[in-house]
Design a protein around this motif. Structure first.
Motif, PDB file in Angstrom:
ATOM      1  N   THR A 140       0.680  -1.089   0.021  1.00 28.06           N
ATOM      2  CA  THR A 140      -0.111  -0.010  -0.051  1.00 28.06           C
ATOM      3  C   THR A 140       0.815   1.237   0.024  1.00 28.06           C
ATOM      4  O   THR A 140       0.675   2.325  -0.632  1.00 28.06           O
ATOM      5  CB  THR A 140      -1.089   0.010   1.119  1.00 28.06           C
ATOM      6  N   PHE A 141       1.915   1.361   0.679  1.00 22.86           N
ATOM      7  CA  PHE A 141       2.953   2.353   0.704  1.00 22.86           C
ATOM      8  C   PHE A 141       3.586   2.682  -0.660  1.00 22.86           C
ATOM      9  O   PHE A 141       3.447   3.752  -0.926  1.00 22.86           O
ATOM     10  CB  PHE A 141       3.901   2.100   1.978  1.00 22.86           C
ATOM     11  N   PHE A 142       4.174   1.425  -1.116  1.00 25.66           N
ATOM     12  CA  PHE A 142       4.855   1.761  -2.307  1.00 25.66           C
ATOM     13  C   PHE A 142       4.155   2.129  -3.518  1.00 25.66           C
ATOM     14  O   PHE A 142       4.552   2.562  -4.390  1.00 25.66           O
ATOM     15  CB  PHE A 142       5.859   0.585  -2.580  1.00 25.66           C
ATOM     16  N   ARG A 143       2.796   1.683  -3.286  1.00 21.45           N
ATOM     17  CA  ARG A 143       1.954   1.923  -4.645  1.00 21.45           C
ATOM     18  C   ARG A 143       1.850   3.469  -4.746  1.00 21.45           C
ATOM     19  O   ARG A 143       1.619   4.109  -5.909  1.00 21.45           O
ATOM     20  CB  ARG A 143       0.365   1.460  -4.224  1.00 21.45           C
ATOM     21  N   ASN A 144       2.264   4.390  -3.842  1.00 17.35           N
ATOM     22  CA  ASN A 144       2.388   5.808  -4.022  1.00 17.35           C
ATOM     23  C   ASN A 144       3.740   6.216  -4.853  1.00 17.35           C
ATOM     24  O   ASN A 144       3.869   7.432  -5.065  1.00 17.35           O
ATOM     25  CB  ASN A 144       2.338   6.539  -2.745  1.00 17.35           C
ATOM     26  N   PHE A 145       4.622   5.286  -5.146  1.00 16.60           N
ATOM     27  CA  PHE A 145       5.915   5.556  -5.857  1.00 16.60           C
ATOM     28  C   PHE A 145       5.853   4.930  -7.066  1.00 16.60           C
ATOM     29  O   PHE A 145       5.357   3.884  -7.481  1.00 16.60           O
ATOM     30  CB  PHE A 145       6.976   5.256  -4.717  1.00 16.60           C
ATOM     31  N   SER A 146       6.704   5.467  -7.867  1.00 19.32           N
ATOM     32  CA  SER A 146       6.876   5.043  -9.290  1.00 19.32           C
ATOM     33  C   SER A 146       8.249   4.867  -9.701  1.00 19.32           C
ATOM     34  O   SER A 146       9.270   5.499  -9.060  1.00 19.32           O
ATOM     35  CB  SER A 146       6.568   5.910 -10.613  1.00 19.32           C
ATOM     36  N   ILE A 147       8.570   3.830 -10.295  1.00 19.94           N
ATOM     37  CA  ILE A 147       9.941   3.428 -10.780  1.00 19.94           C
ATOM     38  C   ILE A 147       9.764   3.395 -12.205  1.00 19.94           C
ATOM     39  O   ILE A 147       8.854   2.800 -12.967  1.00 19.94           O
ATOM     40  CB  ILE A 147      10.271   2.092 -10.257  1.00 19.94           C
ATOM     41  N   GLY A 148      10.608   3.682 -12.943  1.00 20.87           N
ATOM     42  CA  GLY A 148      10.861   3.669 -14.385  1.00 20.87           C
ATOM     43  C   GLY A 148      12.313   3.100 -14.889  1.00 20.87           C
ATOM     44  O   GLY A 148      13.438   3.293 -14.187  1.00 20.87           O
ATOM     45  N   VAL A 149      12.583   2.372 -16.082  1.00 14.17           N
ATOM     46  CA  VAL A 149      13.648   1.914 -16.450  1.00 14.17           C
ATOM     47  C   VAL A 149      13.751   1.708 -18.101  1.00 14.17           C
ATOM     48  O   VAL A 149      12.710   1.521 -18.581  1.00 14.17           O
ATOM     49  CB  VAL A 149      14.128   0.511 -15.746  1.00 14.17           C
ATOM     50  N   GLY A 150      14.780   2.078 -18.564  1.00 17.26           N
ATOM     51  CA  GLY A 150      14.878   1.800 -20.109  1.00 17.26           C
ATOM     52  C   GLY A 150      15.813   0.455 -20.252  1.00 17.26           C
ATOM     53  O   GLY A 150      16.680   0.293 -19.782  1.00 17.26           O
ATOM     54  N   SER A 151      15.372  -0.434 -21.307  1.00 17.50           N
ATOM     55  CA  SER A 151      15.862  -1.794 -21.409  1.00 17.50           C
ATOM     56  C   SER A 151      15.761  -2.265 -22.671  1.00 17.50           C
ATOM     57  O   SER A 151      14.770  -1.906 -23.206  1.00 17.50           O
ATOM     58  CB  SER A 151      15.188  -2.590 -20.391  1.00 17.50           C
ATOM     59  N   THR A 152      16.630  -3.060 -23.071  1.00 19.39           N
ATOM     60  CA  THR A 152      16.543  -3.794 -24.538  1.00 19.39           C
ATOM     61  C   THR A 152      15.854  -5.211 -23.786  1.00 19.39           C
ATOM     62  O   THR A 152      15.691  -6.114 -24.880  1.00 19.39           O
ATOM     63  CB  THR A 152      18.050  -4.164 -24.808  1.00 19.39           C
ATOM     64  N   GLY A 153      15.794  -5.534 -22.447  1.00 20.27           N
ATOM     65  CA  GLY A 153      15.113  -6.811 -22.270  1.00 20.27           C
ATOM     66  C   GLY A 153      15.189  -7.202 -20.759  1.00 20.27           C
ATOM     67  O   GLY A 153      14.374  -7.012 -19.832  1.00 20.27           O
ATOM     68  N   ASN A 154      16.330  -7.836 -20.423  1.00 20.72           N
ATOM     69  CA  ASN A 154      16.529  -8.490 -19.072  1.00 20.72           C
ATOM     70  C   ASN A 154      16.610  -7.394 -17.958  1.00 20.72           C
ATOM     71  O   ASN A 154      16.075  -7.718 -17.022  1.00 20.72           O
ATOM     72  CB  ASN A 154      17.958  -9.218 -19.105  1.00 20.72           C
ATOM     73  N   LEU A 155      17.029  -6.284 -18.224  1.00 22.76           N
ATOM     74  CA  LEU A 155      17.097  -5.466 -16.995  1.00 22.76           C
ATOM     75  C   LEU A 155      15.656  -4.946 -16.727  1.00 22.76           C
ATOM     76  O   LEU A 155      15.217  -4.938 -15.569  1.00 22.76           O
ATOM     77  CB  LEU A 155      17.907  -4.144 -17.257  1.00 22.76           C
ATOM     78  N   GLY A 156      14.800  -4.744 -17.684  1.00 18.75           N
ATOM     79  CA  GLY A 156      13.330  -4.301 -17.753  1.00 18.75           C
ATOM     80  C   GLY A 156      12.738  -5.605 -16.897  1.00 18.75           C
ATOM     81  O   GLY A 156      11.913  -5.451 -16.089  1.00 18.75           O
ATOM     82  N   LEU A 157      12.927  -6.730 -17.268  1.00 19.78           N
ATOM     83  CA  LEU A 157      12.303  -7.826 -16.680  1.00 19.78           C
ATOM     84  C   LEU A 157      13.016  -8.012 -15.228  1.00 19.78           C
ATOM     85  O   LEU A 157      12.048  -8.272 -14.130  1.00 19.78           O
ATOM     86  CB  LEU A 157      12.889  -9.289 -17.195  1.00 19.78           C
ATOM     87  N   SER A 158      13.991  -7.803 -14.755  1.00 22.53           N
ATOM     88  CA  SER A 158      14.325  -7.602 -13.478  1.00 22.53           C
ATOM     89  C   SER A 158      13.873  -6.444 -12.647  1.00 22.53           C
ATOM     90  O   SER A 158      13.274  -6.676 -11.595  1.00 22.53           O
ATOM     91  CB  SER A 158      16.129  -7.427 -13.352  1.00 22.53           C
ATOM     92  N   ILE A 159      14.022  -5.367 -13.187  1.00 25.43           N
ATOM     93  CA  ILE A 159      13.365  -4.000 -12.345  1.00 25.43           C
ATOM     94  C   ILE A 159      11.955  -4.144 -12.257  1.00 25.43           C
ATOM     95  O   ILE A 159      11.125  -3.952 -11.039  1.00 25.43           O
ATOM     96  CB  ILE A 159      13.903  -2.918 -13.054  1.00 25.43           C
ATOM     97  N   GLY A 160      11.345  -4.711 -13.557  1.00 20.19           N
ATOM     98  CA  GLY A 160       9.791  -4.776 -13.549  1.00 20.19           C
ATOM     99  C   GLY A 160       9.295  -6.058 -12.513  1.00 20.19           C
ATOM    100  O   GLY A 160       8.397  -5.593 -11.747  1.00 20.19           O
ATOM    101  N   ILE A 161       9.616  -6.949 -12.538  1.00 16.27           N
ATOM    102  CA  ILE A 161       9.403  -8.085 -11.796  1.00 16.27           C
ATOM    103  C   ILE A 161       9.355  -7.725 -10.281  1.00 16.27           C
ATOM    104  O   ILE A 161       8.487  -7.894  -9.271  1.00 16.27           O
ATOM    105  CB  ILE A 161      10.049  -9.275 -11.876  1.00 16.27           C
ATOM    106  N   ILE A 162      10.530  -7.121  -9.659  1.00 19.19           N
ATOM    107  CA  ILE A 162      10.664  -6.935  -8.402  1.00 19.19           C
ATOM    108  C   ILE A 162       9.994  -5.713  -7.909  1.00 19.19           C
ATOM    109  O   ILE A 162       9.408  -5.775  -6.834  1.00 19.19           O
ATOM    110  CB  ILE A 162      12.272  -6.845  -7.966  1.00 19.19           C
ATOM    111  N   SER A 163       9.849  -4.880  -8.835  1.00 19.60           N
ATOM    112  CA  SER A 163       9.283  -3.500  -8.392  1.00 19.60           C
ATOM    113  C   SER A 163       7.567  -3.766  -8.149  1.00 19.60           C
ATOM    114  O   SER A 163       7.132  -3.139  -7.222  1.00 19.60           O
ATOM    115  CB  SER A 163       9.490  -2.504  -9.480  1.00 19.60           C
ATOM    116  N   ALA A 164       7.015  -4.585  -9.528  1.00 18.72           N
ATOM    117  CA  ALA A 164       5.710  -4.648  -9.128  1.00 18.72           C
ATOM    118  C   ALA A 164       5.472  -5.772  -7.862  1.00 18.72           C
ATOM    119  O   ALA A 164       4.261  -5.590  -7.224  1.00 18.72           O
ATOM    120  CB  ALA A 164       5.182  -5.609 -10.380  1.00 18.72           C
ATOM    121  N   LYS A 165       6.277  -6.575  -7.590  1.00 16.04           N
ATOM    122  CA  LYS A 165       5.996  -7.408  -6.432  1.00 16.04           C
ATOM    123  C   LYS A 165       5.996  -6.709  -5.303  1.00 16.04           C
ATOM    124  O   LYS A 165       5.102  -6.871  -4.164  1.00 16.04           O
ATOM    125  CB  LYS A 165       7.348  -8.366  -6.351  1.00 16.04           C
ATOM    126  N   LEU A 166       6.897  -5.699  -5.078  1.00 18.36           N
ATOM    127  CA  LEU A 166       6.855  -4.838  -4.097  1.00 18.36           C
ATOM    128  C   LEU A 166       5.794  -3.825  -3.831  1.00 18.36           C
ATOM    129  O   LEU A 166       5.445  -3.235  -2.872  1.00 18.36           O
ATOM    130  CB  LEU A 166       8.175  -3.997  -3.720  1.00 18.36           C
TER     131      LEU A 166
END
Length: 360
Positions: free
Chosen positions: A73-99
């Motif tokens: 609920t707390f982290f929903r107030n914050f945004s994270i962005g990343v530019g990627s050709t693929g794998n960094l996007g998977l890494s950042i996207g998966i862990i950020s969404a999970k949190l």
């Protein structure tokens, strides 16, 4: 990787003295690539910093708090962005969404469709571009930093990513000790690192030098159509030149390495850390990938196969003589940077392409 060692010697028609190992970052849990190391570290550090600042947790508390609904609920107030050709996007996207973060991944034209679909299935917003990595990073940075609570993971400049990758060397030292593999002047260590923007291999090389000093010899491997770090270091221009400036198209099947301009931060440090850079043709990636599947039962994506050409390219130079190295006692480690999340059908296609090149 004894069986692969034999296959490579037969394939290249050359003997490779020493022993060959693979570092299986293709099997890292959750994100299935080397990018889990840097990406998870930076996002977790950011999440920790927000929670500590807000007084929601102290360093004395159990960090299991981060898995609670209150944290989400707390982290929903914050945004994270990343530019990627693929794998960094998977890494950042998966862990950020999970949190619980609102997360956007800005994907370049090279990004594989399955990587975009996997991210969307995890609740990640994927923004697609027709241009390359630099365009995705620039747009992602601008959009994210305009948000009131936006945080951008900057693959071109991030110290946190770099530090997350460097920890790999401490883990590797433990593994070498467990297997009683010595690293000293008599027993040199060569490490072959597929290279895109230069952050992951640069961070790993930094950690390796810290752990093993002059006894380790890191080598970057880049696609012939995306030799960003090679170009930056050879010209001395670092991130002030891109491959398109000299008429190279930055198109490669090794999507994780499809970067035309080197990281300013990583290329400056890597210049002091690495022993060489080699390039590999796209079509060479597939037979190497197929041989690994056959000999060791390990599945990787094309980017991760790049490292296997490294030992033979280094052996063809006079590097060992110049540095007084006895190749017979060398340890060669090929860093397998990704592959666990590749869909079966895609993997079968990669394997088929490799077999065709091997005339089978």
């Amino acid at each position: 990787a004894g069986r692969m060692h034999n296959r490579l010697e037969a394939y290249y028609g050359e003997r490779l003295p020493g022993k060959l190992y693979v570092k299986c970052d293709n099997d890292l849990p959750v994100a299935g690539s080397v990018k889990a190391r840097g990406g998870f570290f930076e996002v977790l550090r950011h999440a920790e910093s927000l929670a500590l600042t807000e007084g929601l947790i102290t360093t004395e508390d159990s960090y299991e708090w981060f898995a609670t609904e209150q944290a989400k609920t707390f982290f929903r107030n914050f945004s994270i962005g990343v530019g990627s050709t693929g794998n960094l996007g998977l890494s950042i996207g998966i862990i950020s969404a999970k949190l619980g973060f609102q997360v956007s991944v800005y994907m370049s034209a090279d990004a594989k469709v399955w990587k975009k679909e996997l991210l969307r299935s995890k609740g990640v917003r994927v923004v697609e571009f027709t241009g390359d990595f630099s365009e995705a990073v620039t747009a992602g940075r601008e959009e994210t930093l305009q948000l009131p609570n936006g945080y951008f993971v900057d693959d071109e400049k991030s110290r946190e990513l770099f530090l997350g990758y460097s920890v790999a060397a401490i883990r590797l030292k433990q593994q070498l000790d467990e297997q009683e593999i010595r690293v000293d002047h008599e027993h040199p260590l060569f490490v072959y690192l597929p290279c895109g923007v230069g952050g992951a291999p640069g961070g790993i090389a930094f950690g390796l030098r810290h752990m093993f000093g002059d006894h380790v010899h890191p080598v970057f491997i880049e696609p012939t159509h995306s030799p960003a770090v090679l170009l930056g270091l050879m010209t001395g221009l670092k991130s002030d030149i891109c491959v398109q400036d000299i008429g190279i198209d930055n198109r490669t099947e090794a999507d994780g390495l499809a970067v035309g301009r080197a990281s300013s931060f990583a290329s400056t440090s890597s210049e002091q850390l690495i022993s060489g850079i080699a390039t590999i043709e796209d079509e060479e990636l597939f037979p190497l990938l197929a041989m690994l599947t056959e000999s060791e039962g390990i599945n990787i994506e094309p980017s991760a196969a790049a490292g296997f050409a490294g030992p033979f390219m280094m052996a063809a130079t006079n590097y060992a003589e110049e540095h007084g190295i006895n190749g017979e006692k060398a340890t060669h480690i090929v860093w397998l940077t990704g592959g666990a999340l590749v869909p079966e059908q895609e993997m079968a296609e990669f394997y088929g392409r490799g077999l065709k090149k091997l005339n089978r």
